[in-house]
Design a protein around this motif. Structure first.
Motif, PDB file in Angstrom:
ATOM      1  N   UNK A  68     -57.156   6.122   1.333  1.00  0.00           N
ATOM      2  CA  UNK A  68     -56.716   7.457   1.738  1.00  0.00           C
ATOM      3  C   UNK A  68     -56.233   8.206   0.512  1.00  0.00           C
ATOM      4  N   UNK A  69     -56.553   9.491   0.452  1.00  0.00           N
ATOM      5  CA  UNK A  69     -56.109  10.345  -0.645  1.00  0.00           C
ATOM      6  C   UNK A  69     -55.722  11.697  -0.069  1.00  0.00           C
ATOM      7  N   UNK A  70     -54.539  12.197  -0.453  1.00  0.00           N
ATOM      8  CA  UNK A  70     -54.049  13.475   0.063  1.00  0.00           C
ATOM      9  C   UNK A  70     -53.607  14.381  -1.075  1.00  0.00           C
ATOM     10  N   UNK A  71     -53.774  15.681  -0.845  1.00  0.00           N
ATOM     11  CA  UNK A  71     -53.270  16.710  -1.741  1.00  0.00           C
ATOM     12  C   UNK A  71     -52.193  17.464  -0.970  1.00  0.00           C
ATOM     13  N   UNK A  72     -50.969  17.455  -1.485  1.00  0.00           N
ATOM     14  CA  UNK A  72     -49.819  18.004  -0.768  1.00  0.00           C
ATOM     15  C   UNK A  72     -49.283  19.235  -1.493  1.00  0.00           C
ATOM     16  N   UNK A  73     -49.027  20.281  -0.726  1.00  0.00           N
ATOM     17  CA  UNK A  73     -48.322  21.472  -1.246  1.00  0.00           C
ATOM     18  C   UNK A  73     -47.120  21.690  -0.344  1.00  0.00           C
ATOM     19  N   UNK A  74     -46.053  20.972  -0.644  1.00  0.00           N
ATOM     20  CA  UNK A  74     -44.854  20.968   0.193  1.00  0.00           C
ATOM     21  C   UNK A  74     -43.580  21.270  -0.586  1.00  0.00           C
ATOM     22  N   UNK A  75     -43.660  21.278  -1.910  1.00  0.00           N
ATOM     23  CA  UNK A  75     -42.469  21.451  -2.729  1.00  0.00           C
ATOM     24  C   UNK A  75     -42.253  22.922  -3.074  1.00  0.00           C
ATOM     25  N   UNK A  76     -41.143  23.523  -2.659  1.00  0.00           N
ATOM     26  CA  UNK A  76     -40.843  24.889  -3.099  1.00  0.00           C
ATOM     27  C   UNK A  76     -40.526  24.900  -4.586  1.00  0.00           C
ATOM     28  N   UNK A  77     -40.762  26.053  -5.230  1.00  0.00           N
ATOM     29  CA  UNK A  77     -40.522  26.191  -6.668  1.00  0.00           C
ATOM     30  C   UNK A  77     -39.716  27.449  -6.946  1.00  0.00           C
TER      31      UNK A  77
END
Length: 294
Positions: A20-29
Motif C-alpha cells: 500500500x502507498x498513500x499520498x497525504x495532504x493533511x498537515x496545515x502550514x
C-alpha cells in the motif's frame, strides 16, 4: 484565534493488502498574514516502511507513506495547533471585470500562486456552457472582479442544496450543478468552473472550519469535518480572496487552510494505491477546538 485540531481517519480492509502507498495532504502550514502553525504531528498506525515529507508545487505539505508488509487496517492521526489571524478589512480595490484579463496578462510569473495556473481547465474542472451561462446571468454592467466573485458565490448558495448523501468524491461539477445539490466539494468546484468561465482565475482550498453547537448544547467530539472553499484572483491590488459558497461568506477567523490547488485532485487529503481484494470501510472524526475566547 488559536485552535487545537485533531483529525483521525481510519481504514479497514476486507482482506490484507500486501502493498500500500498513500499520498497525504493533511498537515496545515504557515501562510504569511493568514495563519501560523505552532505545532503539528501526523502519525500512522501501523508505522509505514517508508515515509517522505516534502512540499508540492503549490506549497502544500505532502507526506508519502508506504507499507510493504500485509496490513488489514490503517489509522491516520493529525494533531496541530494553529493560529488564525484576523482578516484585514476588505475594501474593493479590484478592477472592473472587463479589465481583469489585462491585469492577468501583466503577471510575469509562473510561480505557484500565479493566476495563470488557475484560469484554464484542470483535471477535475472544465468550463461548462450551462455553468458559465449561470455566472453571466448574475453579472451587471460595470461589476468589479470582487463583486462578480461575491454575487456568483451567493447565487450558488441560494440555488444549490447541501446534501451529504447526494454525491460522491467522483461527482463532476456538471452533474452537481445539474442536480443543484451536493457537499462542500461540489459547491466549491461548481463555483470554480463558473468563475473560470467568465475569466476569473479560481482554485480549490481544503482545510478545517470551526463549527458551533446549537445554543445551550455542548460540542460533540468528532462532529466537525474537513471543509472546502474557493480562492479567486481579483487583480494586482487585492490578489487572492477566499469565498465559501456552502456558507455564503468570505473565509475568516473560523477557517484553517491545509492545502490549495486547481481542484480536488491537487489537494485530496488521502490518495493511494494498494493490492487487496474485497471492500473497505472508512471512518473520519475531526475536532476544531478554539483555545481563545471569542
Amino acid at each position: 484565534m488559536r485552535y487545537d485540531i485533531r483529525l483521525t481517519i481510519e481504514y479497514a480492509y476486507a482482506a490484507p493488502s500486501d502493498h500500500a502507498r498513500n499520498l497525504l495532504r493533511l498537515l496545515p502550514s504557515d501562510i504569511a498574514g493568514t495563519q501560523r502553525v505552532t505545532s503539528r504531528l501526523l502519525s500512522t498506525d501501523p508505522m509505514p516502511d517508508e515515509r517522505r515529507d516534502c512540499l508540492d508545487f503549490f506549497g502544500n505539505a505532502t507526506t508519502s507513506v508506504a507499507w510493504h508488509q500485509p496490513i488489514d487496517a490503517v489509522s491516520l492521526t493529525l494533531r496541530a495547533t494553529v493560529e488564525r489571524f484576523t482578516p484585514r478589512p476588505m475594501l474593493d480595490l479590484s478592477p472592473p471585470l472587463a479589465a481583469l484579463a489585462q491585469e492577468i496578462g501583466e503577471v510575469q510569473s509562473l510561480r505557484s500562486d500565479a493566476p495563470h495556473h488557475f484560469l484554464g481547465a484542470s483535471p477535475r474542472i472544465a468550463t461548462q456552457d450551462e455553468i458559465t451561462a449561470f455566472a453571466r446571468e448574475r453579472l451587471k454592467p460595470g461589476f468589479s472582479a470582487l463583486e462578480a466573485v461575491t454575487q456568483i458565490g451567493r447565487a450558488l448558495h441560494r440555488e444549490m442544496r447541501f446534501d451529504a448523501e447526494a454525491t460522491t468524491v467522483d461527482t463532476t461539477p456538471a452533474e452537481a450543478f445539474a442536480a443543484r445539490h451536493g457537499v462542500c466539494q461540489d459547491f466549491a468546484q461548481v463555483m470554480i468552473a463558473a468563475l473560470r468561465g467568465i475569466g476569473i482565475p479560481a482554485g480549490y482550498v481544503s482545510g478545517f472550519l470551526r463549527t458551533f453547537p446549537p445554543p445551550g448544547q455542548p460540542r460533540l467530539e468528532g462532529a466537525d469535518a474537513m471543509h472546502a472553499w474557493v480562492c479567486a484572483w481579483v487583480g494586482h491590488d487585492m490578489g487572492w480572496v477566499e469565498f465559501d459558497p456552502t456558507n455564503d461568506q468570505f473565509a475568516g477567523l473560523d477557517y484553517i487552510t491545509v492545502a490549495t490547488g486547481r481542484d480536488y485532485s491537487d489537494v485530496a487529503p488521502v490518495r493511494g494505491v494498494m493490492r487487496t481484494a474485497g471492500a473497505h470501510e472508512t471512518r473520519q472524526a475531526v475536532d476544531v477546538v478554539p483555545l481563545d475566547k471569542g
